[in-house]
Design a protein around this motif. Structure first.
Motif, mmCIF file in Angstrom:
data_model
loop_
_atom_site.group_PDB
_atom_site.id
_atom_site.type_symbol
_atom_site.label_atom_id
_atom_site.label_comp_id
_atom_site.label_asym_id
_atom_site.label_seq_id
_atom_site.Cartn_x
_atom_site.Cartn_y
_atom_site.Cartn_z
ATOM 1 N N LEU A 75 6.525 13.248 -17.907
ATOM 2 C CA LEU A 75 6.059 12.906 -19.236
ATOM 3 C C LEU A 75 4.573 12.586 -19.120
ATOM 4 O O LEU A 75 4.185 11.683 -18.361
ATOM 5 N N ILE A 76 3.739 13.337 -19.835
ATOM 6 C CA ILE A 76 2.298 13.120 -19.743
ATOM 7 C C ILE A 76 1.701 13.066 -21.143
ATOM 8 O O ILE A 76 2.259 13.618 -22.100
ATOM 9 N N ALA A 77 0.571 12.395 -21.258
ATOM 10 C CA ALA A 77 -0.106 12.264 -22.543
ATOM 11 C C ALA A 77 -0.533 13.633 -23.055
ATOM 12 O O ALA A 77 -0.920 14.513 -22.273
ATOM 13 N N ARG A 78 -0.452 13.801 -24.358
ATOM 14 C CA ARG A 78 -0.800 15.082 -24.976
ATOM 15 C C ARG A 78 -2.211 15.510 -24.601
ATOM 16 O O ARG A 78 -2.464 16.706 -24.344
ATOM 17 N N GLU A 79 -3.170 14.573 -24.563
ATOM 18 C CA GLU A 79 -4.548 14.950 -24.248
ATOM 19 C C GLU A 79 -4.679 15.480 -22.822
ATOM 20 O O GLU A 79 -5.543 16.315 -22.534
ATOM 21 N N GLU A 80 -3.823 15.020 -21.924
ATOM 22 C CA GLU A 80 -3.822 15.552 -20.565
ATOM 23 C C GLU A 80 -3.141 16.917 -20.520
ATOM 24 O O GLU A 80 -3.587 17.835 -19.826
ATOM 25 N N TYR A 81 -2.065 17.039 -21.264
ATOM 26 C CA TYR A 81 -1.313 18.293 -21.319
ATOM 27 C C TYR A 81 -2.185 19.440 -21.839
ATOM 28 O O TYR A 81 -2.049 20.582 -21.385
ATOM 29 N N ASP A 82 -3.094 19.122 -22.770
ATOM 30 C CA ASP A 82 -3.929 20.148 -23.406
ATOM 31 C C ASP A 82 -5.257 20.373 -22.694
ATOM 32 O O ASP A 82 -6.138 21.046 -23.241
ATOM 33 N N ARG A 83 -5.418 19.834 -21.504
ATOM 34 C CA ARG A 83 -6.671 20.034 -20.776
ATOM 35 C C ARG A 83 -6.914 21.526 -20.526
ATOM 36 O O ARG A 83 -6.011 22.268 -20.129
ATOM 37 N N PHE A 84 -8.156 21.945 -20.738
ATOM 38 C CA PHE A 84 -8.521 23.353 -20.581
ATOM 39 C C PHE A 84 -8.248 23.816 -19.147
ATOM 40 O O PHE A 84 -8.641 23.168 -18.185
ATOM 41 N N GLY A 85 -7.555 24.940 -19.043
ATOM 42 C CA GLY A 85 -7.286 25.540 -17.743
ATOM 43 C C GLY A 85 -6.058 25.019 -17.041
ATOM 44 O O GLY A 85 -5.654 25.579 -16.016
ATOM 45 N N LEU A 86 -5.443 23.947 -17.572
ATOM 46 C CA LEU A 86 -4.283 23.359 -16.914
ATOM 47 C C LEU A 86 -3.001 23.449 -17.739
ATOM 48 O O LEU A 86 -1.912 23.251 -17.194
ATOM 49 N N ARG A 87 -3.144 23.748 -19.015
ATOM 50 C CA ARG A 87 -1.959 23.742 -19.867
ATOM 51 C C ARG A 87 -0.904 24.741 -19.387
ATOM 52 O O ARG A 87 0.296 24.464 -19.452
ATOM 53 N N TRP A 88 -1.343 25.912 -18.909
ATOM 54 C CA TRP A 88 -0.394 26.916 -18.437
ATOM 55 C C TRP A 88 0.466 26.366 -17.292
ATOM 56 O O TRP A 88 1.671 26.638 -17.222
ATOM 57 N N LEU A 89 -0.178 25.566 -16.408
ATOM 58 C CA LEU A 89 0.548 25.004 -15.273
ATOM 59 C C LEU A 89 1.513 23.915 -15.740
ATOM 60 O O LEU A 89 2.674 23.885 -15.315
ATOM 61 N N PHE A 90 1.034 23.024 -16.618
ATOM 62 C CA PHE A 90 1.898 21.964 -17.119
ATOM 63 C C PHE A 90 3.112 22.541 -17.846
ATOM 64 O O PHE A 90 4.222 22.024 -17.726
ATOM 65 N N ARG A 91 2.883 23.615 -18.584
ATOM 66 C CA ARG A 91 3.997 24.251 -19.291
ATOM 67 C C ARG A 91 4.952 24.907 -18.297
ATOM 68 O O ARG A 91 6.171 24.826 -18.457
ATOM 69 N N ALA A 92 4.393 25.552 -17.269
ATOM 70 C CA ALA A 92 5.227 26.273 -16.296
ATOM 71 C C ALA A 92 6.143 25.331 -15.528
ATOM 72 O O ALA A 92 7.288 25.695 -15.217
ATOM 73 N N ILE A 93 5.673 24.115 -15.231
ATOM 74 C CA ILE A 93 6.503 23.193 -14.452
ATOM 75 C C ILE A 93 7.303 22.251 -15.347
ATOM 76 O O ILE A 93 7.959 21.323 -14.848
ATOM 77 N N GLY A 94 7.256 22.484 -16.654
ATOM 78 C CA GLY A 94 8.135 21.752 -17.557
ATOM 79 C C GLY A 94 7.667 20.373 -17.959
ATOM 80 O O GLY A 94 8.493 19.525 -18.325
#
Length: 230
Positions: free
Chosen positions: A95-114
């Motif tokens: 569970l991570i803060a939305r602003e961290e989840y939407d960081r440029f260049g990292l969202r694809w990874l956060f989404r991929a690992i659920g």
């Protein structure tokens, strides 16, 4: 005569072979099955990075082989999620803060690992519902109940979402304490500075028969180093 084109071609070929070797080496080191070779290779890379560069001790979370489980840890830096991954033999969802989840260049990874984004100001209960579904589906969910980086070992108010999840899912809570991060208090700097990380795992806690406040107190005693009584 060796031309610049030939030199560039040779360099690219060597680089491709080196990357392929690195990818295979990382894949061989993975412990958790994330469902794809790419993510499994990242799992192996994370373990090598934490064990070799950050000199993390060899402790592992004693998670059940299957079924839902909740992992809680203190949150001292941006390195913490990598350390949790390296300490788990199962895939984990953060569970991570939305602003961290939407960081440029990292969202694809956060989404991929659920990862599950939490909108702190706008209906954070959505994230709890998603986490509850994951637990009921037999997945492992990780929370940092401080809600943000907290480098002081003195007790601090913990977020109650972990207890809500434990009560509703009837899953055990597996506490983990992180220590020895050189860049404590920072996000990227903690990843870059070499540390000598020490993780300490504790027996699982059951909150199914315990009131909300008492369960939070038990978690706090584990996560705050000064309360171990050592």
């Amino acid at each position: 005569m060796i031309t610049a084109t030939l030199i560039i071609g040779m360099a690219l070929t060597i680089s491709m072979f080196a990357l392929r070797w690195l990818w295979r080496a990382c894949l061989a080191q993975h412990r958790a099955d994330w469902g794809s070779r790419g993510l499994n290779s990242l799992d192996g890379l994370t373990r090598v990075f934490c064990r070799r560069y950050h000199r993390m001790n060899s402790v592992l979370l004693d998670l059940p082989e299957r079924g839902g489980a909740i992992v809680v840890a203190n949150h001292v830096s941006g390195l913490d999620p990598l350390l949790v991954v390296a300490a788990s033999v199962r895939p984990v969802r953060f569970l991570i803060a939305r602003e961290e989840y939407d960081r440029f260049g990292l969202r694809w990874l956060f989404r991929a690992i659920g990862c599950i984004p939490v909108d702190r100001g706008q209906r954070p209960e959505r994230a709890l519902r998603e986490a509850l579904r994951a637990l009921r589906n037999g997945e492992v969910v990780v929370l940092f109940p401080h809600g943000g980086i907290h480098v002081d070992d003195t007790p601090a108010l913990l977020k109650g979402g972990v207890v809500t999840l434990a009560h509703k899912s009837r899953c055990l809570i597996y506490p983990l304490h992180i220590d020895g991060v050189r860049g404590a208090g920072h996000t990227l700097l903690a990843v870059l500075l070499r540390s000598r990380v020490r993780l300490r795992v504790f027996p699982p806690l059951s909150c199914t028969q315990v009131e909300h406040r008492e369960c939070l107190q038990r978690i706090s005693k584990v996560l705050h180093k000064k309360l171990w009584g050592e």
